[in-house]
Write an enzyme that holds these catalytic residues in place. Sequence first.
Site, mmCIF file in Angstrom:
data_model
loop_
_atom_site.group_PDB
_atom_site.id
_atom_site.type_symbol
_atom_site.label_atom_id
_atom_site.label_comp_id
_atom_site.label_asym_id
_atom_site.label_seq_id
_atom_site.Cartn_x
_atom_site.Cartn_y
_atom_site.Cartn_z
ATOM 1 N N ARG A 2 2.988 -45.199 -48.744
ATOM 2 C CA ARG A 2 3.677 -43.924 -48.859
ATOM 3 C C ARG A 2 4.469 -43.703 -50.072
ATOM 4 O O ARG A 2 4.899 -44.542 -51.005
ATOM 5 C CB ARG A 2 5.239 -44.240 -47.796
ATOM 6 C CG ARG A 2 5.768 -42.782 -47.494
ATOM 7 C CD ARG A 2 7.072 -43.080 -46.846
ATOM 8 N NE ARG A 2 7.496 -42.148 -46.061
ATOM 9 C CZ ARG A 2 8.830 -41.634 -45.375
ATOM 10 N NH1 ARG A 2 9.821 -42.570 -45.977
ATOM 11 N NH2 ARG A 2 9.129 -40.592 -44.996
ATOM 12 N N GLN B 170 6.416 -51.177 -42.197
ATOM 13 C CA GLN B 170 6.608 -50.907 -43.403
ATOM 14 C C GLN B 170 7.054 -52.147 -44.360
ATOM 15 O O GLN B 170 8.471 -52.369 -44.036
ATOM 16 C CB GLN B 170 7.362 -49.580 -43.678
ATOM 17 C CG GLN B 170 7.508 -49.209 -45.061
ATOM 18 C CD GLN B 170 8.553 -47.850 -45.258
ATOM 19 O OE1 GLN B 170 9.760 -48.228 -45.215
ATOM 20 N NE2 GLN B 170 8.033 -46.817 -45.619
ATOM 21 N N GLY C 126 11.287 -38.210 -38.649
ATOM 22 C CA GLY C 126 12.319 -39.134 -38.426
ATOM 23 C C GLY C 126 13.055 -38.761 -37.592
ATOM 24 O O GLY C 126 13.047 -39.537 -36.538
ATOM 25 N N ARG C 127 14.022 -38.269 -37.845
ATOM 26 C CA ARG C 127 15.196 -37.667 -37.176
ATOM 27 C C ARG C 127 14.885 -37.326 -35.658
ATOM 28 O O ARG C 127 15.187 -37.680 -34.211
ATOM 29 C CB ARG C 127 16.102 -36.841 -37.405
ATOM 30 C CG ARG C 127 17.017 -37.389 -38.883
ATOM 31 C CD ARG C 127 18.086 -36.707 -39.161
ATOM 32 N NE ARG C 127 18.848 -36.874 -40.511
ATOM 33 C CZ ARG C 127 19.787 -36.474 -40.816
ATOM 34 N NH1 ARG C 127 20.643 -35.670 -40.069
ATOM 35 N NH2 ARG C 127 20.372 -37.051 -41.920
ATOM 36 N N TYR D 203 12.617 -47.438 -54.356
ATOM 37 C CA TYR D 203 12.320 -49.062 -54.236
ATOM 38 C C TYR D 203 11.292 -49.451 -55.355
ATOM 39 O O TYR D 203 10.768 -48.902 -56.217
ATOM 40 C CB TYR D 203 11.830 -49.266 -52.727
ATOM 41 C CG TYR D 203 12.939 -48.594 -51.907
ATOM 42 C CD1 TYR D 203 14.510 -49.061 -52.160
ATOM 43 C CD2 TYR D 203 13.036 -47.810 -50.945
ATOM 44 C CE1 TYR D 203 15.495 -48.736 -51.373
ATOM 45 C CE2 TYR D 203 13.714 -47.151 -50.164
ATOM 46 C CZ TYR D 203 15.284 -47.721 -50.345
ATOM 47 O OH TYR D 203 15.939 -47.107 -49.724
#
Length: 362
Positions: free
Chosen positions: A226, A98, A315-316, A179
């Site tokens: 994304r 990424q 993710g987690r 971002y």
Amino acid sequence: MNELLQPVTVGRLDLSNRLLMAPMTRSRAFRDGLVDELTAEYYGQRAGAGLIITEGTQPCVLGQGYIDTPGLHTPEQAEAWRRVTDEVHRRGGRIFVQLMNAGRIGHPYLYPGGELPLAPSPVPSGERLYTPGGLLDLPTPREMTMEDIARAIEEFAASARYAMAAGFDGVELHGASGYLIHQFLSDNTNRRTDAYGGSVERRIRFAEEVVRAVSDAIGPARTGIRVSPGITYNGMDESDSDVLYTELARALAPYGLAYLHVSENDTRDITKLLRAEWPGTLVLNPHPRDGDGAATVEDGTDALRSGLADAISFGRLWLANPDLHVRVAAGGPYNEADPATFYGGDHRGYTDYPALTASVAP
């Protein structure tokens, strides 16, 4: 068989399952943005994912937003990443990097020359940077000139070329979470009155030009993006998310990208709009309800069964379960992630989560 374990094609890659590993900042590149053998082990352990998407990796010096995050804009950084991709491929996995330019979510502390971070407009985020010496308020960023914009686009493309040299299967452009690409998209961070600001058509221009440059550099089948419609993280506050992302999807659809990766935030209605507009593979990080915490296996399975997504990123769950695909097949149990070890540190909370066979051994 659980829908998550069925094969899927992403770009030109035939993936063994639809359980993708979502990008997660881990802040363990302690020297010059270089990853090391521990990072190779971390991603190698999770090679059972249909596709790994790495932590956000800065494509240029001024793209860095946090301490100890990895880079991919020098030959040395590409060589370091090669150890990671070699290990993932040795274990039969596939991996995208990424590329993340943090834009205004940066600080002179991070940059050798002490420069200000760059952004579409001089709008401060109100966020703070963690450093070993304490929290620092993020400054008002410098508004990007046309030359800055052209340079940032080329930096994404150059970093994508480094990704190919490093052995990655492709790149994901980080257009989410507040971002740089997201800052151009949102009307609360983009106050420009030139060709890159104002109308939705102008605000999506930077994202489209980055996609075009990277696709031209490495091929659209190796390029994903994304987005996170409606997210308020990092001081974001979009007023027109439904129209904005519908138009973005329409603009990007003709490029034939590997995938569109949607990170939800109680925004299921917008996810449905994107599903209707996007002709290719849609990857979903499912959060259909506000305040529910980490996405669950059930959330992902439901999204696949309904046709809302073609693959699911977690993710987690991958962070705490390096053999998540095995655990899904077995119906669990699942390790719990330890937030105290998410960022920085050593192998603890990084490469020491037990596999299912180890956790149930007598």
